[in-house]
Design a protein around this motif. Structure first.
Motif, PDB file in Angstrom:
ATOM      1  N   TYR A  33      -3.364  -5.682  -5.246  1.00  0.00           N
ATOM      2  CA  TYR A  33      -2.619  -5.764  -6.392  1.00  0.00           C
ATOM      3  C   TYR A  33      -3.355  -6.604  -7.320  1.00  0.00           C
ATOM      4  O   TYR A  33      -4.132  -7.639  -6.903  1.00  0.00           O
ATOM      5  CB  TYR A  33      -1.072  -6.395  -6.187  1.00  0.00           C
ATOM      6  N   ARG A 140       1.902  -9.120  -3.289  1.00  0.00           N
ATOM      7  CA  ARG A 140       2.343  -9.157  -4.801  1.00  0.00           C
ATOM      8  C   ARG A 140       2.384 -10.539  -5.276  1.00  0.00           C
ATOM      9  O   ARG A 140       2.005 -10.786  -6.400  1.00  0.00           O
ATOM     10  CB  ARG A 140       3.533  -8.443  -5.062  1.00  0.00           C
ATOM     11  N   VAL A 312       5.655  -3.338 -11.596  1.00  0.00           N
ATOM     12  CA  VAL A 312       4.422  -2.948 -10.788  1.00  0.00           C
ATOM     13  C   VAL A 312       3.992  -1.499 -11.041  1.00  0.00           C
ATOM     14  O   VAL A 312       5.069  -0.761 -10.793  1.00  0.00           O
ATOM     15  CB  VAL A 312       4.560  -3.052  -9.244  1.00  0.00           C
ATOM     16  N   PRO A 314       1.521   2.115 -10.503  1.00  0.00           N
ATOM     17  CA  PRO A 314       0.518   2.669  -9.727  1.00  0.00           C
ATOM     18  C   PRO A 314      -0.648   2.738 -10.524  1.00  0.00           C
ATOM     19  O   PRO A 314      -0.689   2.639 -11.785  1.00  0.00           O
ATOM     20  CB  PRO A 314       0.699   4.033  -9.692  1.00  0.00           C
ATOM     21  N   ASP A 338      -0.713  -1.646  -9.089  1.00  0.00           N
ATOM     22  CA  ASP A 338      -0.867  -1.384  -7.415  1.00  0.00           C
ATOM     23  C   ASP A 338      -2.266  -0.638  -7.180  1.00  0.00           C
ATOM     24  O   ASP A 338      -2.042   0.763  -7.408  1.00  0.00           O
ATOM     25  CB  ASP A 338       0.427  -0.943  -7.107  1.00  0.00           C
ATOM     26  N   ALA A 341      -1.710   2.049  -4.170  1.00  0.00           N
ATOM     27  CA  ALA A 341      -1.210   3.305  -4.437  1.00  0.00           C
ATOM     28  C   ALA A 341      -2.137   4.480  -4.691  1.00  0.00           C
ATOM     29  O   ALA A 341      -2.936   4.394  -5.525  1.00  0.00           O
ATOM     30  CB  ALA A 341      -0.158   3.412  -5.236  1.00  0.00           C
TER      31      ALA A 341
END
Length: 343
Positions: A33, A140, A312, A314, A338, A341
């Protein structure tokens, strides 16, 4: 690998770039992250004077170690699979500031995402001595350690303690993390902003009081909160001239005023106000030394920063998230990308 590159001011793209290879003494990291910060917005807008292009932004991150190239067999206690965060500032070690131990104020500092490519990419190399393992911490939350360090260093600079009434001006991510930092020191903390949703969040996080600057005179709120005394510590976390002037107004006689917000506009004020109140004015930057302390606060549950990461997204949507932040959106406090992902 994928990376979000700002190619020129105002233009960004998620592109395929060459994989990075660790040098001896470095680790190869898979970024998990990464947070969007004000300096990333400046890089995108073209208002960061030290950025060259193309540039990969990002200096707030969590990652997993996928390879270690130890120098002389020293892996710094790390191993493949560890989840870590890293100190994103690089000092020269030889300037006057560094020679006096003030490495956070290195005269030739290079910051990831500004002077060199940052964490908005799937793979990243970092020196082993800049990495901090964080067993048991949500990745996170771990991505918020760097901005948390900004606020925590500020309250250390101001020597905040249990007897202090503290005012934080600005309830963005840095302001809220400054508030949480002061709370860990036992202080009572008020926070001021013009965005109601952020003040509501501050209230849930433990603020002693909130101040909506769009609907009240600061002087009246200060008088009511402190019985007319003023605040013992005022932390300015916006960088706006009006906020600096408000900080002077809200400060008690003999108070400590900490400047965190990195503004670009000049401020005109009557210096006799500082003299009359005998204020101590402190600048505050960053601190790599506090990373272990903050990781332990998160690991132990003593501080919960999760409400601050309000969105959050992708990595495929990273460009849109950066564009929204640069357009001045206040709907989110801290946006995380993220990178794990897949599209």
């Amino acid at each position: 690998m994928r990376a979000l590159q700002v190619t020129t001011p105002g233009a960004a793209v998620v592109a395929e770039i060459d994989d990075t290879i660790p040098a001896p003494g470095e680790a190869l990291l898979r970024v998990l992250y990464a947070g969007i910060c004000g300096s990333d917005i400046q890089t995108f807008r073209g208002t960061q004077p030290f950025t060259t292009y193309p540039r990969v932004p990002g200096h707030e991150f969590s990652a997993e170690i996928v390879e270690i190239r130890a120098a002389d067999g020293d892996s710094a206690g790390l191993q493949v699979g560890d989840v870590v965060t890293g100190v994103p500032y690089f000092q020269d070690g030889t300037c006057y500031s560094c020679r006096r131990g003030l490495i956070n104020a290195c005269e030739h500092n290079e910051t990831m995402g500004v002077h060199r490519d940052g964490a908005f990419q799937e793979l990243l190399t970092m020196p082993l001595d800049r990495l901090h393992r964080a067993d048991g911490v949500d990745p996170r939350d771990l991505a918020l350690v760097e901005p948390f360090s900004i606020g925590y260093h500020a309250v250390l600079r101001a020597d905040v303690g249990p007897s202090d009434r503290v005012l934080v001006l600005g309830a963005g991510a840095i302001g809220l993390l400054t508030m949480l930092s002061a709370l860990t020191r036992g202080a009572q903390v008020w926070i001021a902003d013009v965005v109601p949703s952020r003040l509501e969040l501050a209230d849930r996080l433990g603020a002693a009081g909130t101040i909506d600057l769009s609907g009240a005179e600061l002087s009246e709120i200060v008088d009511a909160a402190t019985d007319g005394d003023g605040f013992d510590v005022v932390c300015e976390a916006t960088g706006l001239p009006v906020s600096f002037l408000g900080a002077i107004e809200a400060a008690a006689i003999g108070a400590r005023l900490v400047l965190i917000g990195n503004g670009t506009a000049e401020v005109t004020f009557n210096q006799s106000l500082l003299i009359k109140k005998e204020l101590t004015v402190l600048g505050s930057r960053n601190s790599r030394e506090v990373f272990p302390t903050l990781i332990e606060l998160l690991r132990s549950g003593a501080v919960d920063v999760s409400p601050i990461r309000t969105l959050v997204v992708p990595f495929a949507e990273a460009r849109g998230a950066l564009e929204a932040a640069a357009a001045g959106s206040t709907s989110e406090v801290k946006v995380l990308l993220d990178l794990a992902a897949r599209p």
